[in-house]
Each structure stands twice: as structure tokens, then as C-alpha cells.
Design an enzyme around this catalytic site. Structure first.
Site, short mmCIF file in Angstrom:
data_model
loop_
_atom_site.label_atom_id
_atom_site.label_comp_id
_atom_site.label_asym_id
_atom_site.label_seq_id
_atom_site.Cartn_x
_atom_site.Cartn_y
_atom_site.Cartn_z
N ASP A 158 14.58 1.76 10.89
CA ASP A 158 13.75 0.86 11.63
C ASP A 158 13.04 1.99 12.25
OD1 ASP A 158 12.43 -0.65 13.30
OD2 ASP A 158 13.87 -2.12 13.62
N LYS B 59 7.38 12.50 15.76
CA LYS B 59 8.42 12.85 16.21
C LYS B 59 9.79 13.31 15.55
CE LYS B 59 9.78 13.40 20.91
NZ LYS B 59 9.31 14.24 21.61
N ILE C 77 -7.39 -5.19 0.85
CA ILE C 77 -6.74 -4.73 -0.46
C ILE C 77 -6.06 -5.72 -1.16
CG2 ILE C 77 -5.40 -3.03 -1.31
CD1 ILE C 77 -7.85 -1.82 0.07
N ILE D 177 0.68 -1.18 0.13
CA ILE D 177 -0.05 -0.05 0.10
C ILE D 177 0.87 1.22 0.17
CG2 ILE D 177 -1.63 1.52 1.42
CD1 ILE D 177 -3.10 -1.33 2.15
N LYS E 10 -3.15 -0.75 16.73
CA LYS E 10 -4.06 0.26 15.58
C LYS E 10 -4.85 1.22 16.48
CE LYS E 10 -1.98 -1.21 11.74
NZ LYS E 10 -1.12 -0.35 11.00
N SER F 226 -3.87 3.01 9.32
CA SER F 226 -4.39 2.30 10.43
C SER F 226 -5.26 1.06 9.75
CB SER F 226 -5.42 3.21 11.22
OG SER F 226 -5.94 2.58 12.10
#
Ligand code: COA
Length: 281
Positions: free
Chosen positions: A71, A131, A195, A25, A166, A148
Site C-alpha cells: 500500500d 523515498k 484513455i 495504464i 496531482k 499525473s
């Protein structure tokens, strides 16, 4: 690009920073942003994979895509990637927190470390991604998106870890929208349903349940990666400048129906009858 419903150059001069952009995605999201004039950066754990995907995206979109190994569980790797992005492109306008981890397991088959690992990738990874990019988003009055899911809207067997992760992502994004709205940053979630052609569908949806599941989706088909990419393009576009703090569900109304695969499970234990997702402990 000739057949897009969006103007071809709506993102000219903009820069997007996408975790998990090496595949699935988020690769599709990056591709569509690039096709509309955006320069992009994709981040993933495997250097060779992320650099290969970036080269493909540069070629197919005609806009430079940079692949940086990082990561999301390690803030310092994201901070280094932000520095590299700014050195290369000078700015960051759009951020997509899409890196995720998942597998099927019942609660008694999940070690504490397994549960924590998924929370670290999905929830803390989303936090770290925001952040690390706050200083650049503040400069550009940019926008943030997190990928999400819908499975935590109901109790979903074998998905305790991802459901908790999530739900945390959704809550975090709402807070970002409220805290940073006054400083010009928008933040939204996209919640994809099933999907086709994604690792999630291939690995998490057993083939024997596909037919039953498909019949249950109100739109009677699986979604396409480009349909999620369109949602992302819309949310970053000038068409969505008053949209923030929300979740855009893109799922053919799938989540309103109970998952068909649940009917295929033994309700006494929620173990799958095909033997997968069975306790390892
Ligand atoms: N069932 C139960 N526990 C599992 C599991 C499974 N199918 N797969 C992994 N785990 C556990 C491991 O045993 C380990 O726990 P332990 O130390 O108590 O044994 C813990 O999860 C961490 O696994 P590890 O392989 O060390 O973590 P990792 O950081 O290398 O990988 C994952 C993270 C587990 C999420 C891995 O599936 C991954 O990298 N996924 C990325 C791609 C992906 O999931 N995409 C899906 C998008 S929907």
C-alpha cells in the site's frame, strides 16, 4: 516483439518497479517495458490480483514480473517490496509511481478524510515510492516517473481532491529532478488525457457525455493505453537522457479545450444533472 518502434532489447538487464501496475495504464507501461527486455515488479493492494497480473505479464512478455502486495500509503510496505525486488533481481533502474485513487464528489460531499485519502494515495504515495527506492536509483543512476493528470491545469468541478493531489505530484517531481539530477537520477511526469479502457474513463466519465466530449478532443478520439506506455518507454530510454523535471502530456490536446461535461452540469452548483457526484453531507 517485432512491430515496436523501439529496439526490442533496449531495456535488457534493467529492472522496473511499478506501483499500480496491476491494471490499466500502469499495467500497459509494465507490459511494454517487459516487451523491451526489462524485468518488472508490480505493486498493488490486493495480493491475489497483483500476483495474477504478474503471472500474465511474465507469460506475455517473456520477462519475469514479480507481483508484490503493498500500500503506497505505508512506506514500510514499499521498503519491504524494494528489499524483495533486490533479492530477486539485484537492482532497480526504473520506478513508476502510478497508484492513484479517484471518485467524483463536490467539495461539500467530500469529508476531510475523503480529501486526505486521495492526497495520501496520490501525493504521499508518490513521495513514499520515491523515498523507498532512492538508494537503489542512486546505485543505478536510474529514472523516476509519476503518473499525473491534466485536470488540475484548470478548475475542474467534482475533482478538488484529485486536483490538489496531482498538483502536488507535479511539484514533487520537479523538486526530485533538481535535487537528484546532480546525483544522476532523472524524474518526469506523464499526464495522460482521456484513455479508453481505463478505470478512470469507465468510472469518471458518464456515458451520456462521451459523444460531446469526443467531438471536442482535437485528435477526435480517445487515447490508447499503449500510447501512454510508449511515452513511458521513451522517457526511460536512452533517447531521453537529457529530459528531466518535465511533464509529458499525452492527451490529443484535450486539455486545451474545456471539458464538455461541464456544459452538462448546473453551473449554479456544479452538480451533475444525472444525480451522480451529489453531496453526501
Ligand atoms: N464521494 C465522497 N466521498 C467518498 C467517495 C465518493 N464517491 N468514495 C469514498 N469516499 C470517502 C469515504 O466515505 C471515506 O471518507 P469517510 O471516512 O469520511 O466516510 C474516504 O473517502 C475514504 O474511503 P475508503 O473507502 O475508506 O478508502 P479506501 O482507502 O478503501 O479507498 C478510494 C480509496 C476512496 C480512493 C477508492 O475509491 C479506491 O480504492 N480507489 C482505487 C482505484 C481508483 O480510484 N482508481 C481510479 C484511477 S483514476
Amino acid at each position: 516483439m517485432t512491430d515496436s518502434v523501439f529496439k526490442n532489447d533496449i531495456f535488457k538487464g534493467k529492472v522496473a518497479f511499478v506501483t499500480g501496475g496491476g491494471s490499466g495504464i500502469c499495467y500497459g507501461i509494465t507490459k511494454m517495458l517487459g516487451e523491451h527486455g526489462c524485468r518488472t515488479v508490480i505493486l498493488g493492494r490486493r495480493k491475489a490480483n497483483i500476483e495474477k497480473a504478474a503471472a500474465e505479464l511474465t507469460k506475455s512478455t517473456g520477462q519475469k514480473c514479480l507481483g508484490i502486495p503493498a500500500d503506497v500509503r505505508q512506506l514500510e510496505t514499499l521498503e519491504a517490496a524494494v528489499k524483495q525486488t533486490v533479492a530477486e533481481f539485484g537492482r532497480i533502474d526504473f520506478v513508476v509511481a502510478g497508484a492513484a485513487g479517484n471518485f467524483l464528489a463536490p467539495i461539500d460531499g467530500l469529508s476531510s478524510n475523503a480529501f486526505r485519502t486521495v492526497l495520501e494515495i496520490d501525493t504521499i504515495g508518490t513521495y513514499n515510492t520515491f523515498k523507498a527506492t532512492i538508494p537503489e536509483l542512486l546505485k543505478t543512476k536510474g529514472a523516476f516517473q509519476a503518473i499525473s493528470a491534466t485536470l488540475h491545469y484548470k478548475g475542474h468541478p467534482l475533482q478538488a481532491h484529485v486536483s490538489a493531489a496531482k498538483a502536488g505530484v507535479d511539484a514533487l517531481v520537479r523538486v526530485i529532478a533538481v535535487e537528484y539530477g546532480p546525483r544522476g537520477i532523472r524524474a518526469n511526469c506523464i499526464a495522460p488525457g482521456p484513455i479508453a479502457g481505463t478505470e478512470g474513463m469507465d468510472r469518471l466519465m458518464p456515458k451520456e457525455y462521451l459523444d460531446a466530449h469526443l467531438k471536442q478532443i482535437p485528435l477526435q478520439r480517445y487515447g490508447r493505453i499503449d500510447e501512454i506506455a510508449s511515452a513511458s518507454t521513451y522517457l526511460f530510454s536512452p533517447a531521453a537522457t537529457y529530459v528531466t523535471g518535465t511533464t509529458l502530456v499525452v492527451d490529443g490536446a484535450d486539455y486545451h479545450m474545456s471539458g464538455s461535461h461541464r456544459a452538462e452540469m448546473d453551473p449554479a452548483t456544479y452538480q451533475r444533472k444525472d444525480g451522480k457526484g451529489v453531496s453526501k453531507l
